[in-house]
Enzyme design. Sequence first.
Site, PDB file in Angstrom:
ATOM      1  N   TRP A  32       1.055  78.023   0.315  1.00 14.72           N
ATOM      2  CA  TRP A  32       1.884  76.909  -0.169  1.00 14.72           C
ATOM      3  C   TRP A  32       1.713  76.829  -1.684  1.00 14.72           C
ATOM      4  CZ3 TRP A  32       5.188  75.439   3.324  1.00 14.72           C
ATOM      5  CH2 TRP A  32       4.860  75.563   4.668  1.00 14.72           C
ATOM      6  N   HIS A  87      11.684  68.087   5.245  1.00 17.27           N
ATOM      7  CA  HIS A  87      11.586  68.944   4.047  1.00 17.27           C
ATOM      8  C   HIS A  87      12.980  69.375   3.607  1.00 17.27           C
ATOM      9  CE1 HIS A  87       7.152  69.456   4.067  1.00 17.27           C
ATOM     10  NE2 HIS A  87       7.278  69.282   5.369  1.00 17.27           N
ATOM     11  N   ASP A 111       8.563  71.091  10.796  1.00 12.51           N
ATOM     12  CA  ASP A 111       7.329  70.314  10.612  1.00 12.51           C
ATOM     13  C   ASP A 111       7.571  69.003   9.878  1.00 12.51           C
ATOM     14  OD1 ASP A 111       7.996  72.024   8.436  1.00 12.51           O
ATOM     15  OD2 ASP A 111       6.079  71.548   7.490  1.00 12.51           O
ATOM     16  N   GLU A 112       6.689  68.052  10.143  1.00 13.35           N
ATOM     17  CA  GLU A 112       6.497  66.840   9.335  1.00 13.35           C
ATOM     18  C   GLU A 112       7.785  66.060   9.088  1.00 13.35           C
ATOM     19  OE1 GLU A 112       2.715  67.807   6.559  1.00 13.35           O
ATOM     20  OE2 GLU A 112       4.537  68.854   5.933  1.00 13.35           O
ATOM     21  N   TYR A 154      -5.108  78.603   5.193  1.00 12.78           N
ATOM     22  CA  TYR A 154      -4.220  78.059   4.171  1.00 12.78           C
ATOM     23  C   TYR A 154      -4.860  78.391   2.818  1.00 12.78           C
ATOM     24  CZ  TYR A 154      -0.681  75.394   6.772  1.00 12.78           C
ATOM     25  OH  TYR A 154       0.397  75.027   7.540  1.00 12.78           O
ATOM     26  N   ARG A 181       8.498  75.392  -3.716  1.00 16.19           N
ATOM     27  CA  ARG A 181       7.726  74.484  -4.593  1.00 16.19           C
ATOM     28  C   ARG A 181       7.614  75.100  -5.973  1.00 16.19           C
ATOM     29  NH1 ARG A 181       5.704  73.157   0.467  1.00 16.19           N
ATOM     30  NH2 ARG A 181       6.375  71.034   0.941  1.00 16.19           N
ATOM     31  N   ASP A 224      12.754  74.293   0.833  1.00 18.83           N
ATOM     32  CA  ASP A 224      11.984  73.065   1.036  1.00 18.83           C
ATOM     33  C   ASP A 224      12.624  72.022   0.148  1.00 18.83           C
ATOM     34  OD1 ASP A 224       9.744  71.183   1.576  1.00 18.83           O
ATOM     35  OD2 ASP A 224       8.781  72.985   2.358  1.00 18.83           O
TER      36      ASP A 224
HETATM   37  C1  ACM Z   1       2.881  72.700   7.160  1.00 18.72           C
HETATM   38  O1  ACM Z   1       1.802  72.943   6.580  1.00 18.72           O
HETATM   39  N1  ACM Z   1       3.477  71.543   6.980  1.00 18.72           N
HETATM   40  C2  ACM Z   1       3.531  73.665   8.023  1.00 18.72           C
END
Ligand code: ACM
Length: 479
Positions: A415, A204, A262-263, A365, A103, A132
Amino acid sequence: MEPVALLTAIALVPQPAKLVETGGAAPASAEVRYVEDASVPAEGYRLSVAEDGVTVASSDAAGRFYAGVTLEQLARPDGSRPCVEIEDAPAFGWRGMHLDVSRHFFTADEVKRFLDLMAAHKLNRFHWHLVDSQGWRLDVPSHPELAAASAEKRGRAIEGRPDENRGEDFAGPFYYTEAQVKDVVAYAAARHIEIVPEIEMPGHFGSVLAAHPEFACTDADGKRTGWNELCVGNDAAIACLEDVLDDVCRLFPYGVVHIGGDECSRNRWRECPKCQARIRAEGLADEDALQTWLSARMVRFLEARGKRAIGWDEYLLGDGISTNAIGMRWRGAGGAGGGPSNFVSAASLAAAGHDLVMANSRWVYFDYPQGLPDDPYVYTFDKQKPLDLCYRFDPLLGIPPELHHRVLGGEGCNWTERTAMPAVLEWKLWPRGCALAECLWCGPARKPPYEDFLRRLEVHRARLVEKGVNAAPLPPPQP
Ligand code: ACM
Ligand code: ZN
């Protein structure tokens, strides 16, 4: 406390398992003697600081290194150290810190400083989120076009906050060369840190699609529909990922490779002829099973190269994935907690035979703000993750005692959607990272009360600031 008083107090972070003050002090010139002792647990050490000398006993090089970290924290401004007897060893073997360099990009030198601060807190796994949608940051010999497509992408500007963005003099290319990776690997190894490189798939995935638009899903007319996910029906795309993983296995001389997971939305797969053909050819029930199929294939691929896969918890949904694969739990409040519809509890993954690393967004986080008054890095829609919440992080929560051995440890995540500058990264991470380090080193059974941590942290934070770390202040005392 006054600064000098602060820096002469005994305040170790993380707190050792046993610490006895024996009175007096060893001068800065005291000789340090190292002895091998097979009875000391892995990564542990016994440390005796006496007026006539310092003795370190350990059974491995990591224990010796951590004794050195403790000695550094004991040193007063004049170099003398209070006399103590310490016995210490970590509760968890996986004490991790993650950094998203996709990012926003951070240079190899900035990564090294990050590693220095990890080592100063006895953290030993650097989870390098190299890939990502916003950027592919690893130059791999088999597919140089991947890094090349991201070479100009430093990360999206943080709007309305000029001070939080890099100047134009921050020049690319915004990826790591093979030589830089080798250098960082050696730097980490000297600090007893293993690197866990992450190659995200199948979601991602935008940075791969920037180089290879043909790896995206299409509709029945061949029109591109996918922008963020791998077309799992595309053989060339899967071959490319396997080439990349081959390179990653060679570049990173460790046992574990992270394969994301993920996601990932299933919507594009539903209407994509190639994905549907794969589902039919492999006899899969649905699109969830398609992700499971991909996970199982990549887990086997890594296994054949002597590596274990780890991935965000969704990658282990479904049956048929080798239990050699490790789950990294990011969702839910703990091992047993609820969550989104495609959620399987960490406890049930452990019961099925998977090892786990806990990185729950609920506690650790660090991109979320820390609940400080006047914190400049608060964005409108954020939940707070104050220091005391981080300190409550317990990797064993919700896991039945008979499965505790499945929990390898935990890690905190950084992140960087809204973190472009190294100084801002430090503010967000420290001192909350100290809480994480103590949770993982001490474990829930021997973690001291929060007030005790705060007392030591006041000293330790002054130490960090003295080193030039842009650590955030401690929370104001509660009324
Ligand atoms: C995540 O926070 N999507 C691993
Ligand atoms: Zn597809």
